[in-house]
Motif scaffolding. Structure first.
Motif, PDB file in Angstrom:
ATOM      1  N   ILE A  49       1.380   3.073  -3.551  1.00 61.97           N
ATOM      2  CA  ILE A  49       0.256   3.557  -4.358  1.00 61.97           C
ATOM      3  C   ILE A  49       0.548   4.895  -5.019  1.00 61.97           C
ATOM      4  O   ILE A  49       0.300   5.092  -6.217  1.00 61.97           O
ATOM      5  CB  ILE A  49      -1.024   3.674  -3.497  1.00 61.97           C
ATOM      6  CG1 ILE A  49      -1.514   2.278  -3.110  1.00 61.97           C
ATOM      7  CG2 ILE A  49      -2.107   4.421  -4.256  1.00 61.97           C
ATOM      8  CD1 ILE A  49      -2.739   2.306  -2.227  1.00 61.97           C
ATOM      9  N   ASP A  50       1.072   5.837  -4.278  1.00 64.59           N
ATOM     10  CA  ASP A  50       1.284   7.187  -4.803  1.00 64.59           C
ATOM     11  C   ASP A  50       2.689   7.409  -5.360  1.00 64.59           C
ATOM     12  O   ASP A  50       3.075   8.552  -5.626  1.00 64.59           O
ATOM     13  CB  ASP A  50       0.991   8.221  -3.712  1.00 64.59           C
ATOM     14  CG  ASP A  50      -0.475   8.195  -3.283  1.00 64.59           C
ATOM     15  OD1 ASP A  50      -1.327   7.991  -4.165  1.00 64.59           O
ATOM     16  OD2 ASP A  50      -0.748   8.356  -2.079  1.00 64.59           O
ATOM     17  N   ILE A  85       0.814  -1.214   0.000  1.00 65.07           N
ATOM     18  CA  ILE A  85       0.000   0.000   0.000  1.00 65.07           C
ATOM     19  C   ILE A  85       0.850   1.268   0.000  1.00 65.07           C
ATOM     20  O   ILE A  85       0.414   2.333  -0.459  1.00 65.07           O
ATOM     21  CB  ILE A  85      -0.979  -0.008   1.201  1.00 65.07           C
ATOM     22  CG1 ILE A  85      -2.070   1.043   0.993  1.00 65.07           C
ATOM     23  CG2 ILE A  85      -0.222   0.202   2.517  1.00 65.07           C
ATOM     24  CD1 ILE A  85      -3.169   0.966   2.030  1.00 65.07           C
ATOM     25  N   GLY A 116      -1.214  -7.140  -2.429  1.00 66.10           N
ATOM     26  CA  GLY A 116      -2.049  -6.061  -1.902  1.00 66.10           C
ATOM     27  C   GLY A 116      -3.228  -5.794  -2.820  1.00 66.10           C
ATOM     28  O   GLY A 116      -3.332  -6.335  -3.922  1.00 66.10           O
ATOM     29  N   ASP A 117      -4.133  -4.956  -2.361  1.00 69.98           N
ATOM     30  CA  ASP A 117      -5.315  -4.618  -3.163  1.00 69.98           C
ATOM     31  C   ASP A 117      -5.073  -3.421  -4.080  1.00 69.98           C
ATOM     32  O   ASP A 117      -5.902  -3.122  -4.936  1.00 69.98           O
ATOM     33  CB  ASP A 117      -6.506  -4.303  -2.243  1.00 69.98           C
ATOM     34  CG  ASP A 117      -6.939  -5.529  -1.436  1.00 69.98           C
ATOM     35  OD1 ASP A 117      -6.807  -6.647  -1.982  1.00 69.98           O
ATOM     36  OD2 ASP A 117      -7.381  -5.362  -0.291  1.00 69.98           O
ATOM     37  N   ASP A 118      -3.981  -2.720  -3.859  1.00 68.52           N
ATOM     38  CA  ASP A 118      -3.693  -1.532  -4.654  1.00 68.52           C
ATOM     39  C   ASP A 118      -2.324  -1.669  -5.317  1.00 68.52           C
ATOM     40  O   ASP A 118      -1.462  -2.396  -4.851  1.00 68.52           O
ATOM     41  CB  ASP A 118      -3.711  -0.276  -3.770  1.00 68.52           C
ATOM     42  CG  ASP A 118      -5.069  -0.061  -3.122  1.00 68.52           C
ATOM     43  OD1 ASP A 118      -6.000   0.313  -3.849  1.00 68.52           O
ATOM     44  OD2 ASP A 118      -5.181  -0.276  -1.892  1.00 68.52           O
ATOM     45  N   TYR A 119      -2.171  -0.920  -6.413  1.00 62.46           N
ATOM     46  CA  TYR A 119      -0.940  -0.974  -7.181  1.00 62.46           C
ATOM     47  C   TYR A 119      -0.410   0.444  -7.398  1.00 62.46           C
ATOM     48  O   TYR A 119      -1.172   1.415  -7.295  1.00 62.46           O
ATOM     49  CB  TYR A 119      -1.199  -1.630  -8.545  1.00 62.46           C
ATOM     50  CG  TYR A 119      -1.763  -3.023  -8.459  1.00 62.46           C
ATOM     51  CD1 TYR A 119      -0.923  -4.126  -8.444  1.00 62.46           C
ATOM     52  CD2 TYR A 119      -3.136  -3.235  -8.374  1.00 62.46           C
ATOM     53  CE1 TYR A 119      -1.428  -5.409  -8.357  1.00 62.46           C
ATOM     54  CE2 TYR A 119      -3.663  -4.517  -8.284  1.00 62.46           C
ATOM     55  CZ  TYR A 119      -2.803  -5.604  -8.276  1.00 62.46           C
ATOM     56  OH  TYR A 119      -3.302  -6.867  -8.193  1.00 62.46           O
ATOM     57  N   ARG A 170       0.215   3.765  -9.029  1.00 65.55           N
ATOM     58  CA  ARG A 170      -0.599   4.395 -10.079  1.00 65.55           C
ATOM     59  C   ARG A 170       0.214   4.720 -11.315  1.00 65.55           C
ATOM     60  O   ARG A 170      -0.305   4.782 -12.423  1.00 65.55           O
ATOM     61  CB  ARG A 170      -1.241   5.672  -9.519  1.00 65.55           C
ATOM     62  CG  ARG A 170      -2.255   5.390  -8.416  1.00 65.55           C
ATOM     63  CD  ARG A 170      -3.203   6.557  -8.188  1.00 65.55           C
ATOM     64  NE  ARG A 170      -4.155   6.210  -7.142  1.00 65.55           N
ATOM     65  CZ  ARG A 170      -4.159   6.731  -5.923  1.00 65.55           C
ATOM     66  NH1 ARG A 170      -3.249   7.638  -5.608  1.00 65.55           N
ATOM     67  NH2 ARG A 170      -5.051   6.367  -5.032  1.00 65.55           N
ATOM     68  N   ARG A 190       1.538  -7.715  -5.916  1.00 69.59           N
ATOM     69  CA  ARG A 190       0.240  -8.299  -6.256  1.00 69.59           C
ATOM     70  C   ARG A 190      -0.520  -8.799  -5.032  1.00 69.59           C
ATOM     71  O   ARG A 190      -1.723  -9.038  -5.101  1.00 69.59           O
ATOM     72  CB  ARG A 190       0.428  -9.442  -7.255  1.00 69.59           C
ATOM     73  CG  ARG A 190      -0.874  -9.878  -7.922  1.00 69.59           C
ATOM     74  CD  ARG A 190      -0.615 -10.786  -9.089  1.00 69.59           C
ATOM     75  NE  ARG A 190       0.001 -12.048  -8.684  1.00 69.59           N
ATOM     76  CZ  ARG A 190       0.246 -13.044  -9.511  1.00 69.59           C
ATOM     77  NH1 ARG A 190      -0.044 -12.911 -10.797  1.00 69.59           N
ATOM     78  NH2 ARG A 190       0.822 -14.153  -9.092  1.00 69.59           N
TER      79      ARG A 190
END
Length: 298
Positions: free
Chosen positions: A190-191, A187, A214-217, A219, A212
């Motif tokens: 993400i940014d 996480i 995690g739920d976020d990648y 951006r 992979r």
């Protein structure tokens, strides 16, 4: 007895068996699928035996005769290549040339000290550095390199010897806001502008085992083919990446970039020494591999 087949026939048979498809064999031999198909049909006609079974989607599976021909041809081609290396050696005391590459990473900080030590113990062997990509099995099969230092567990017709254990770490600039953490989680990316050397994620590396999960990648993902360029971009604050601690150890030790563990347990990364499966146990390549195994990591 005169040979029924020519060198080009044997090269085609070896490439098809080693690489699995006519398409890949054509790439390595710098030819076309049509040319190789006609060449293979000609070889079978001259020998009077079927060398491959054509299966679903025309997949080629070597027959018993094909396997026997491949084994004999692979040994012969390896010996012919070795003979050329000996004849092309520049120095009269050099009898062999061993070409060494590093898979995935353009890191050679270990090479100068190894070169000096190897020359002292094996003056009859000339070492050459070769740039390889993310598919060391292909370059070994093609004969363009003899020994590859590679991360992960590459697949293909090769012999793999474990060398040492490393770690995949997040690398950032020294003033990055993630510096000082005990570890980071997916996480946290993400940014970030994430830099990678691969257009397609390699199984068993950071994307598979960390990002992979995690739920976020991230951006923003930018592909930069050379890891040395990624290091410079990270040092300049233009992004972050997850790469080998050992491969980037000079930049980490100098303080130009900072390494942070990925996950509480870290991401282990095995490195191996790869050679062709047809390499004999007492060949110059194996002697250099033995010496390199004792030298790494450095």
């Amino acid at each position: 007895m005169a040979l029924q087949l020519e060198l080009r026939h044997y090269e085609t048979i070896v490439a098809i068996v080693d690489l699995g498809t006519m398409t890949e064999a054509a790439k390595v031999l710098h030819s076309t699928q049509s040319t190789l198909s006609h060449r293979l049909a000609e070889a079978e006609r001259r020998l009077g035996v079927r060398l491959f079974d054509r299966g679903h989607h025309r997949r080629l599976t070597p027959t018993r005769a094909g396997i026997a021909t491949h084994q004999a041809a692979a040994r012969a081609l390896d010996e012919l290549g070795r003979n050329e290396q000996i004849l092309l050696a520049d120095r009269s005391d050099v009898t062999s040339v061993v070409r060494i590459g590093v898979g995935s990473y353009d890191c050679f900080h270990w090479y100068p000290s190894f070169l000096e030590a190897a020359h002292e113990q094996h003056p009859e062997v000339e070492l050459q550095l070769v740039v390889v990509d993310d598919a060391p099995g292909d370059v070994l099969t093609s004969g363009s390199v003899d020994l590859v230092v590679a991360p992960g567990t590459p697949a293909g017709p090769l012999d793999r010897r474990p060398a040492f254990d490393d770690e995949l770490v997040l690398i950032t600039s020294p003033d990055h806001h993630l510096v000082g953490r005990d570890h980071i989680e997916p996480i946290d990316l993400i940014d970030e502008t994430y830099l990678t050397y691969n257009f397609v994620p390699t199984p068993g590396f950071e994307y598979d085992r960390f990002i992979r999960t995690g739920d976020d990648y991230p951006r923003v993902v930018n592909v930069v083919p050379q890891t040395s360029a990624i290091t410079e971009l990270v040092a300049a604050g233009a992004g972050v990446s997850i790469l080998s601690r050992w491969a980037l150890s000079p930049a980490i030790a100098s303080g130009r970039i900072v390494a942070t563990r990925c996950g509480p347990d870290g991401l282990t990364l095995p490195w191996s020494l790869l050679t062709r499966s047809t390499e004999s146990n007492d060949s110059p390549t194996q002697r250099i591999a033995d010496h390199l195994a004792d030298h790494l990591p450095a």
